[in-house]
Motif scaffolding. Structure first.
Motif, PDB file in Angstrom:
ATOM      1  N   VAL A  47     117.718 -18.217 107.811  1.00 57.28           N
ATOM      2  CA  VAL A  47     117.262 -18.303 106.426  1.00 57.28           C
ATOM      3  C   VAL A  47     116.486 -17.030 106.096  1.00 57.28           C
ATOM      4  N   SER A  48     116.958 -16.305 105.065  1.00 55.92           N
ATOM      5  CA  SER A  48     116.316 -15.030 104.752  1.00 55.92           C
ATOM      6  C   SER A  48     115.607 -15.035 103.401  1.00 55.92           C
ATOM      7  N   SER A  49     115.849 -16.081 102.589  1.00 53.71           N
ATOM      8  CA  SER A  49     115.093 -16.180 101.341  1.00 53.71           C
ATOM      9  C   SER A  49     114.955 -17.649 100.936  1.00 53.71           C
ATOM     10  N   ASN A  50     113.851 -17.952 100.247  1.00 55.05           N
ATOM     11  CA  ASN A  50     113.589 -19.336  99.823  1.00 55.05           C
ATOM     12  C   ASN A  50     114.674 -19.882  98.908  1.00 55.05           C
ATOM     13  N   GLU A  51     115.329 -18.979  98.201  1.00 54.69           N
ATOM     14  CA  GLU A  51     116.381 -19.411  97.270  1.00 54.69           C
ATOM     15  C   GLU A  51     117.528 -20.103  97.982  1.00 54.69           C
TER      16      GLU A  51
END
Ligand code: IMP
Ligand code: MG
Length: 185
Positions: A172-176
């Protein structure tokens, strides 16, 4: 729609490594059959389903469910048994199959508990290991991949119960990328 989660370990890499692990386990336990493979639910089930089909010696399974994380992304330190084993492991050669070892807190607890039941041997097999914060008091006999200290999902590993169905390990690289799952009940 949520953004796609980039793969950290692709399907083919997983299968190739798990094939090697299954062969190694079959060699190491030959002459000490049967093996008891114990899965730590829920995260283990995809890995274990693939691993057991690469094991060529007589093997039986059992499952336990321990909770250490709840729904958060950080280890709570609270470990509790939700489901215990069905079988008595006294005198058995036992291998614990874990999805991932992060702090090692969960596994320290499980190892102590299972050692008290007098198995003939007790070893650890984990698909993923995050060495950064690991504080495990026992050796890891079989390890799939060592990974950096970031949150991963897929191939059995979840975010809030979701994403276990992703066929690869994603980082996971972004909260989006997780937004959709925060909105679902
Ligand atoms: P530990 O007690 O910190 O070693 O945590 C072990 C458990 O936490 C694993 O069996 C997983 O269920 C969960 N966990 C640790 N890291 C991750 C992650 O990056 N993604 C999803 N679950 C994780
Ligand atoms: Mg788990």
């Amino acid at each position: 729609m949520s953004q796609a989660i980039p793969p950290l370990i692709r399907e083919e890499q997983l299968h190739e490594r798990i094939r090697e692990m299954g062969r190694q386990i079959s060699r190491d336990y030959a002459g000490r059959e049967p093996l008891r493979l114990i899965g730590a639910l829920k995260g283990c089930f995809v890995f274990m389903a693939d691993l057991i089909r690469e094991i060529t010696i007589p093997v039986r399974v059992d499952f336990m469910e321990i909770s250490s994380y709840g729904n958060a992304m950080q280890s709570s330190g609270n470990v509790k048994i939700i489901k215990d084993l069905t079988h008595d492991i006294a005198g058995e050669h036992v291998l614990i199959a874990e999805d991932i070892i992060d702090t090692g807190l969960t596994l320290n607890f499980v190892m102590e508990m299972l050692l008290a039941r007098s198995p003939a041997s007790l070893e650890i097999c984990s698909l993923l290991v995050k060495p950064a914060k690991m504080n495990l008091n026992y050796p890891i006999k079989y390890q799939g991949f060592a990974i950096e200290d970031h949150f991963v999902v897929g191939y059995g590993l979840d975010y809030k119960g979701f994403l276990r169905n992703l066929p690869y390990i994603g980082a996971v690289s972004s909260n989006e990328q997780l937004l959709l799952f925060d909105q679902l009940n």
